[in-house]
Design an enzyme around this catalytic site. Sequence first.
Site, PDB file in Angstrom:
ATOM      1  N   LEU A  13      31.521  36.612  47.740  1.00 16.27           N
ATOM      2  CA  LEU A  13      32.437  35.497  47.525  1.00 16.27           C
ATOM      3  C   LEU A  13      33.666  35.566  48.413  1.00 16.27           C
ATOM      4  O   LEU A  13      34.243  34.542  48.763  1.00 16.27           O
ATOM      5  CB  LEU A  13      32.871  35.455  46.056  1.00 16.27           C
ATOM      6  CG  LEU A  13      31.771  35.166  45.032  1.00 16.27           C
ATOM      7  CD1 LEU A  13      32.323  35.282  43.618  1.00 16.27           C
ATOM      8  CD2 LEU A  13      31.173  33.784  45.257  1.00 16.27           C
ATOM      9  N   GLY A  14      34.078  36.782  48.765  1.00 17.59           N
ATOM     10  CA  GLY A  14      35.272  36.895  49.591  1.00 17.59           C
ATOM     11  C   GLY A  14      35.746  38.324  49.718  1.00 17.59           C
ATOM     12  O   GLY A  14      35.181  39.254  49.132  1.00 17.59           O
ATOM     13  N   GLU A  15      36.806  38.478  50.505  1.00 21.59           N
ATOM     14  CA  GLU A  15      37.375  39.799  50.747  1.00 21.59           C
ATOM     15  C   GLU A  15      38.864  39.647  50.987  1.00 21.59           C
ATOM     16  O   GLU A  15      39.309  38.714  51.664  1.00 21.59           O
ATOM     17  CB  GLU A  15      36.703  40.437  51.963  1.00 21.59           C
ATOM     18  CG  GLU A  15      37.158  41.837  52.282  1.00 21.59           C
ATOM     19  CD  GLU A  15      36.352  42.473  53.404  1.00 21.59           C
ATOM     20  OE1 GLU A  15      36.757  43.546  53.877  1.00 21.59           O
ATOM     21  OE2 GLU A  15      35.317  41.896  53.802  1.00 21.59           O
ATOM     22  N   GLY A  16      39.654  40.537  50.394  1.00 22.30           N
ATOM     23  CA  GLY A  16      41.101  40.461  50.560  1.00 22.30           C
ATOM     24  C   GLY A  16      41.722  41.839  50.548  1.00 22.30           C
ATOM     25  O   GLY A  16      41.024  42.859  50.655  1.00 22.30           O
ATOM     26  N   GLY A  65      40.301  44.239  47.831  1.00 18.59           N
ATOM     27  CA  GLY A  65      38.890  44.580  47.746  1.00 18.59           C
ATOM     28  C   GLY A  65      37.961  43.427  48.071  1.00 18.59           C
ATOM     29  O   GLY A  65      38.380  42.369  48.539  1.00 18.59           O
ATOM     30  N   LYS A  66      36.675  43.661  47.808  1.00 16.10           N
ATOM     31  CA  LYS A  66      35.637  42.668  48.072  1.00 16.10           C
ATOM     32  C   LYS A  66      35.119  42.119  46.744  1.00 16.10           C
ATOM     33  O   LYS A  66      35.026  42.852  45.760  1.00 16.10           O
ATOM     34  CB  LYS A  66      34.493  43.305  48.861  1.00 16.10           C
ATOM     35  CG  LYS A  66      34.933  43.873  50.208  1.00 16.10           C
ATOM     36  CD  LYS A  66      33.801  44.611  50.910  1.00 16.10           C
ATOM     37  CE  LYS A  66      34.280  45.203  52.233  1.00 16.10           C
ATOM     38  NZ  LYS A  66      33.212  45.956  52.936  1.00 16.10           N
ATOM     39  N   VAL A  67      34.782  40.824  46.747  1.00 15.17           N
ATOM     40  CA  VAL A  67      34.323  40.174  45.521  1.00 15.17           C
ATOM     41  C   VAL A  67      32.921  39.604  45.737  1.00 15.17           C
ATOM     42  O   VAL A  67      32.658  38.942  46.746  1.00 15.17           O
ATOM     43  CB  VAL A  67      35.282  39.044  45.091  1.00 15.17           C
ATOM     44  CG1 VAL A  67      34.826  38.449  43.758  1.00 15.17           C
ATOM     45  CG2 VAL A  67      36.710  39.563  44.970  1.00 15.17           C
ATOM     46  N   LYS A 109      34.502  42.640  41.474  1.00 12.27           N
ATOM     47  CA  LYS A 109      35.417  43.080  42.532  1.00 12.27           C
ATOM     48  C   LYS A 109      35.290  44.588  42.724  1.00 12.27           C
ATOM     49  O   LYS A 109      35.259  45.341  41.747  1.00 12.27           O
ATOM     50  CB  LYS A 109      36.860  42.720  42.179  1.00 12.27           C
ATOM     51  CG  LYS A 109      37.888  43.123  43.240  1.00 12.27           C
ATOM     52  CD  LYS A 109      39.309  42.761  42.815  1.00 12.27           C
ATOM     53  CE  LYS A 109      39.545  41.277  42.879  1.00 12.27           C
ATOM     54  NZ  LYS A 109      40.964  40.913  42.604  1.00 12.27           N
ATOM     55  N   ASP A 168      52.866  35.420  40.808  1.00 10.53           N
ATOM     56  CA  ASP A 168      52.202  35.039  42.064  1.00 10.53           C
ATOM     57  C   ASP A 168      51.372  33.772  41.877  1.00 10.53           C
ATOM     58  O   ASP A 168      50.197  33.714  42.247  1.00 10.53           O
ATOM     59  CB  ASP A 168      51.323  36.183  42.579  1.00 10.53           C
ATOM     60  CG  ASP A 168      50.884  35.967  44.039  1.00 10.53           C
ATOM     61  OD1 ASP A 168      51.540  35.167  44.735  1.00 10.53           O
ATOM     62  OD2 ASP A 168      49.901  36.589  44.461  1.00 10.53           O
TER      63      ASP A 168
END
Length: 271
Positions: free
Chosen positions: A20-23, A26-28, A46, A137
């Site tokens: 789904l994504g990475e930030g 971590g990675k999801v 995650k 946030d």
Amino acid sequence: MEDFKSGDLILGYYKVLEKLGEGNFGKVYKVEALKGRYKGKVFALKVASNPYSVHYLWKEAQTLILFHHQNIVSLQSYLYKKDKKELYLIYEYMDFGTLKDYVEKKGKLSPEEALKVLRHVVNALEYLHSRGYIHSDLKPENVFGKRVLGGVLWKLGDFSLVRIRGDVSIIDVKGTIGFIAPEIFRGEIHRSSDIYSLGCLTLYMLTGKVPFEGKDFKERKEKNKRGEVEIPEEIPGKLKDLLERMLEVDYKRRFRTARELKEYMVKEGLI
């Protein structure tokens, strides 16, 4: 940290459906549980391995696991693997995506639709504020939609929780330029700081633009720091009045809590 692919197993029984994504944290992955009480159910998983991320998310998970509210993304479970030094967090899967994706797709939201999202997020904030927490946030990427019968249920997620001690907590600057309350740049935060960020979020929904436009990041940051935000004249009267209260530079002149904001919205017929 290993990058899992479709079909891989995580923790032995979560099958990866897609990334789904990475930030920074971590990675999801979108995963399906293959056994246990949740067999066949889809989750967002995650994986964090950076020491700072693991420490931060571990502390946050211990709080989030206790939260139960229809407008807050629920954390189902979490596990730290000492051998890999990785933290795994299993969240409910939000199948409608983020508010950011939705607004970008539509260009902007109508006042009616923006108010619907606002009501859902206010409910989540009221729950947090009443338990002594500030989200700190709020931004479009942290509001998630879930398809339900008859529409979309919006939920608050990706927390940067701050525990309130008295009226104010002193913190390092948190948040995202375009959605930060001015006092946060001075190192202080209040419940009403969330209200300011929510005002920025509402303005974003109505205009399709991140508040505090400028020629570069430095100019945008300075405008955000001073609270120089413009509310378009075409926004309907009651909604414009609401935004002006939410976006007061002086935090003492804003709604102090999400409950105060909600009570005002009820009184003005916005809920």
